[in-house]
Design an enzyme around this catalytic site. Structure first.
Site, PDB file in Angstrom:
ATOM      1  N   ASN A  44      -0.635   1.374   5.910  1.00  8.77           N
ATOM      2  CA  ASN A  44       0.340   0.624   5.121  1.00  8.77           C
ATOM      3  C   ASN A  44       1.081  -0.285   6.084  1.00  8.77           C
ATOM      4  OD1 ASN A  44       3.512   1.447   3.525  1.00  8.77           O
ATOM      5  ND2 ASN A  44       2.227  -0.343   3.252  1.00  8.77           N
ATOM      6  N   GLY A  45       1.043  -1.576   5.808  1.00  7.40           N
ATOM      7  CA  GLY A  45       1.732  -2.535   6.669  1.00  7.40           C
ATOM      8  C   GLY A  45       0.909  -3.779   6.883  1.00  7.40           C
ATOM      9  N   CYS A  69       0.807  -1.222   0.000  1.00  5.58           N
ATOM     10  CA  CYS A  69       0.000   0.000   0.000  1.00  5.58           C
ATOM     11  C   CYS A  69       0.836   1.266   0.000  1.00  5.58           C
ATOM     12  CB  CYS A  69      -0.862   0.078   1.260  1.00  5.58           C
ATOM     13  SG  CYS A  69      -1.903  -1.341   1.528  1.00  5.58           S
ATOM     14  N   SER A 103      12.000  -2.991 -13.009  1.00  5.58           N
ATOM     15  CA  SER A 103      12.543  -3.358 -11.690  1.00  5.58           C
ATOM     16  C   SER A 103      14.063  -3.456 -11.676  1.00  5.58           C
ATOM     17  CB  SER A 103      11.909  -4.664 -11.212  1.00  5.58           C
ATOM     18  OG  SER A 103      11.949  -5.628 -12.247  1.00  5.58           O
ATOM     19  N   TYR A 121      13.242  -2.966  -4.334  1.00  2.20           N
ATOM     20  CA  TYR A 121      12.247  -3.076  -5.405  1.00  2.20           C
ATOM     21  C   TYR A 121      11.083  -2.097  -5.281  1.00  2.20           C
ATOM     22  CZ  TYR A 121       8.051  -5.000  -7.704  1.00  2.20           C
ATOM     23  OH  TYR A 121       6.904  -5.159  -8.434  1.00  2.20           O
ATOM     24  N   CYS A 150      12.175  -1.845   6.265  1.00  2.22           N
ATOM     25  CA  CYS A 150      12.083  -2.876   5.213  1.00  2.22           C
ATOM     26  C   CYS A 150      13.120  -2.601   4.101  1.00  2.22           C
ATOM     27  CB  CYS A 150      10.679  -2.854   4.625  1.00  2.22           C
ATOM     28  SG  CYS A 150      10.523  -3.883   3.172  1.00  2.22           S
ATOM     29  N   GLY A 184       0.390   0.117  -5.233  1.00  2.00           N
ATOM     30  CA  GLY A 184      -0.848  -0.656  -5.194  1.00  2.00           C
ATOM     31  C   GLY A 184      -1.787  -0.206  -6.283  1.00  2.00           C
ATOM     32  N   CYS A 223      15.232  -4.520   8.227  1.00  2.00           N
ATOM     33  CA  CYS A 223      14.682  -5.871   8.329  1.00  2.00           C
ATOM     34  C   CYS A 223      15.096  -6.634   7.075  1.00  2.00           C
ATOM     35  CB  CYS A 223      13.161  -5.811   8.426  1.00  2.00           C
ATOM     36  SG  CYS A 223      12.378  -7.445   8.345  1.00  2.00           S
ATOM     37  N   ASP A 275      17.985  -8.160 -12.809  1.00  2.00           N
ATOM     38  CA  ASP A 275      16.661  -7.916 -12.224  1.00  2.00           C
ATOM     39  C   ASP A 275      16.829  -7.765 -10.721  1.00  2.00           C
ATOM     40  OD1 ASP A 275      13.985  -7.425 -12.087  1.00  2.00           O
ATOM     41  OD2 ASP A 275      13.336  -9.398 -12.771  1.00  2.00           O
ATOM     42  N   ASP A 276      15.770  -7.279 -10.062  1.00  2.00           N
ATOM     43  CA  ASP A 276      15.907  -7.035  -8.617  1.00  2.00           C
ATOM     44  C   ASP A 276      15.731  -8.298  -7.803  1.00  2.00           C
ATOM     45  OD1 ASP A 276      12.953  -6.840  -9.231  1.00  2.00           O
ATOM     46  OD2 ASP A 276      12.961  -6.826  -7.057  1.00  2.00           O
TER      47      ASP A 276
HETATM   48  P1  AMP Z   1       9.119 -14.528 -10.454  1.00  2.00           P
HETATM   49  O1  AMP Z   1       8.841 -14.968 -11.816  1.00  2.00           O
HETATM   50  O2  AMP Z   1       8.044 -15.030  -9.512  1.00  2.00           O
HETATM   51  O3  AMP Z   1      10.473 -14.900  -9.975  1.00  2.00           O
HETATM   52  O4  AMP Z   1       8.994 -12.942 -10.391  1.00  2.00           O
HETATM   53  C1  AMP Z   1      10.088 -12.129 -10.444  1.00  2.00           C
HETATM   54  C2  AMP Z   1       9.659 -10.703 -10.758  1.00  2.00           C
HETATM   55  O5  AMP Z   1       8.672 -10.255  -9.813  1.00  2.00           O
HETATM   56  C3  AMP Z   1      10.812  -9.723 -10.670  1.00  2.00           C
HETATM   57  O6  AMP Z   1      10.906  -9.045 -11.900  1.00  2.00           O
HETATM   58  C4  AMP Z   1      10.460  -8.765  -9.558  1.00  2.00           C
HETATM   59  O7  AMP Z   1      10.740  -7.433  -9.904  1.00  2.00           O
HETATM   60  C5  AMP Z   1       8.985  -8.930  -9.343  1.00  2.00           C
HETATM   61  N1  AMP Z   1       8.633  -8.850  -7.926  1.00  2.00           N
HETATM   62  C6  AMP Z   1       9.381  -9.172  -6.862  1.00  2.00           C
HETATM   63  N2  AMP Z   1       8.715  -8.983  -5.712  1.00  2.00           N
HETATM   64  C7  AMP Z   1       7.511  -8.507  -6.044  1.00  2.00           C
HETATM   65  C8  AMP Z   1       6.362  -8.090  -5.283  1.00  2.00           C
HETATM   66  N3  AMP Z   1       6.339  -8.141  -3.964  1.00  2.00           N
HETATM   67  N4  AMP Z   1       5.284  -7.666  -5.967  1.00  2.00           N
HETATM   68  C9  AMP Z   1       5.291  -7.637  -7.314  1.00  2.00           C
HETATM   69  N5  AMP Z   1       6.347  -8.013  -8.087  1.00  2.00           N
HETATM   70  C10 AMP Z   1       7.435  -8.442  -7.465  1.00  2.00           C
END
Ligand code: AMP
Length: 486
Positions: A120-121, A20, A306, A265, A259, A46, A456, A368-369
């Site tokens: 938010n939380g 959020c 990302s 991300y 966090c 969100g 965290c 990627d992140d």
């Molecule tokens: P996956 O295919 O499940 O490994 O998704 C990886 C992708 O999801 C990466 O490109 C991240 O940037 C994105 N991602 C990571 N955490 C979240 C999150 N909490 N909500 C939405 N997207 C996310």
């Protein structure tokens, strides 16, 4: 520090995994419009529903709906939200609870007056508190954990709203950055660990006293031309009313647990989060990632959006060209006509398309992140190879995500987290990359300059900074279901 195991996967405390954004405006004749602009900049936090409540001197007006901010808040809707005080909320929930009933702000008329709240939380003892309140006769309209707070305020024996709020906050556990709207005042508060951000700013209003603004991220202040002053402190409550601004600790601060995923991300790179520019952290993550795990390659390509900033840092450190070889379609709507014949990797193709001329014959560092389930990464790696890359080396700007979040980030249960179940070589095979490497934990702490342990990292370590109040019930329930706990 609590070690969790399979039992928490079966009986999750993170039932309400809303991601959020929150905002609050005090002292501006167009408070609803300012709240709308702020929410617009926080849309990335969100996209499922959004809402604004205002106080016009007599009553609280609220509009909240499913949809994105720009679709909900038409000029007519904003006209119906008069007053100089406003709070707003934007929410995303993938945990199944997509009911509009759970859209925020929530408002009540109770013995402490009219009051609205946005959150938010994730309140980790919400289920327990709710049961207790229901036993005492409270009737809930929604299933969100936030509504619990208003009932706690209503039940408080304290006489003033501020004291009742303090009373309520002291009963909450977990992560909360809260904005309240009441007659003539905005009240905001953060949990004593400071899990989620909440920034405070000042807005000059020609011919009038300055307005005070609060937002999850400072990018909202940039849009409003407001000045970022500082953060609401962990364990602090700030009241902005006719008497001015008062700040007080409603509870002693606990060990900080900001966090780190906000910097990895979640937040926008143009925001300051926990008093630190997100861009700086992300670029550093990329630089350290290159120092730790570089292999010979020709180009660095981000997974947009990302991976953009970390890839910039990586390319600078590795002295390689940064190439935006994956183009993202930013207009993918909430619904899309699915093809009747299967199109391979349809979901990813909808969002991303490779540029063949940049990738053909190249050894690619793909940044990627994070990897969550691994399914998107696998499709993107295949897409890059099919566009002609000779090698694809996936680099991730944080450590392996091995544990779910109970503090407001939507990470799935351990069962679905690929890094909780496979080692890096197994992940490499699953994804089909030539190599996979993650940023190390020391690398991540350096990237956010966390010298004294203020963040965290539970999603990377499984060490949670709070004890879960209902762990005993969970363990009991787990034993009944035959789930072993350590
Ligand atoms: P996956 O295919 O499940 O490994 O998704 C990886 C992708 O999801 C990466 O490109 C991240 O940037 C994105 N991602 C990571 N955490 C979240 C999150 N909490 N909500 C939405 N997207 C996310």
């Amino acid at each position: 520090m609590l070690e969790t195991s399979g039992v928490l996967d079966k009986f999750p405390l993170d039932k309400f995994k809303d991601e959020c954004g929150v905002v609050a405006i005090h002292g501006h004749s167009e408070a609803a419009k300012l709240a709308y602009y702020s929410l617009y900049t926080l849309q990335h936090r969100g996209q499922e529903c959004a809402g604004v409540s205002t106080w016009d001197g007599k009553t609280i007006h609220t509009t909240k709906k499913n949809g994105v901010v720009s679709d909900i808040f038409t000029p007519e809707v904003i006209k119906g939200l008069p007053g100089s005080l406003a709070i707003g909320h934007t929410r995303y929930s993938t945990s199944g609870d997509k009911d509009e009933m759970n859209a925020q702000p929530f408002s009540v008329h109770c013995n402490k007056g009219l009051i609205a709240v946005a959150h938010n939380g994730n309140i980790t003892n919400a289920a327990e508190l709710r049961k207790h309140l229901e036993d005492k006769g409270s009737i809930f309209q929604a299933s969100s954990d936030t509504e619990v707070i208003l009932h706690l305020v209503a039940h408080s024996t304290e006489k003033t709203l501020k004291d009742a709020l303090r009373d309520a906050l002291l009963q909450l556990e977990g992560a909360f950055s809260l904005v309240f709207l009441a007659a003539d005042r905005i009240i905001v508060a953060r949990d004593p660990h400071g899990f989620r951000p909440l920034a405070m700013g000042n807005l000059k209003v020609p011919g009038h006293p300055d307005a005070t603004v609060f937002a999850s991220e400072t990018c909202a202040f940039d849009f409003l031309d407001a000045t970022y002053l500082n953060d609401v402190q962990p364990g602090e409550m700030v009241v902005v009313g006719p008497e001015g601004i008062t700040r007080e600790r409603y509870t002693p601060e606990k060990p900080r647990a900001q966090c780190v995923f906000e910097h990895v991300y979640f937040a926008r790179p143009d925001s300051m989060v926990f008093g630190r520019p997100v861009q700086t952290s992300r670029e550093k993550m990329g630089r350290l990632l290159a120092q730790e795990s570089h292999v010979p390659a020709d180009i660095v390509v981000p997974v947009p959006d990302s991976g953009n900033t970390a890839a910039l840092g990586y390319a600078a450190e590795a002295n390689l060209p940064y190439r935006q070889a994956l183009i993202r379609n930013h207009y993918v709507g909430r619904t899309f006509i699915e093809p009747s014949q299967a199109i391979r990797d349809f979901g990813v193709k909808l969002k991303l398309n490779p540029i063949r001329s940049l990738l053909e014959g190249k050894r690619v560092i793909l940044v990627d992140d994070s990897i969550v389930r691994g399914t998107t990464s696998e499709k993107i790696v295949r897409m890059v190879r099919r566009a002609g890359a000779t090698e694809v080396h996936l680099r991730i700007s944080c450590p392996p995500t091995v544990s779910p979040c109970f503090y407001g980030v939507d990470t799935p249960s351990k069962r679905e987290l690929i890094a909780a179940n496979k080692n890096t070589e197994e992940i490499r095979k699953f994804i089909g990359a030539d190599s996979v490497a993650y940023l190390s934990m020391p690398g991540l702490t350096r990237a956010v300059s966390d010298e004294v342990g203020e963040y965290c990292y539970a999603c990377y370590t499984g060490n949670y900074p709070t004890d879960f109040v209902n762990i005993e019930q969970l363990v009991k329930a787990g034993k009944k279901a035959g789930i072993e706990t350590p």
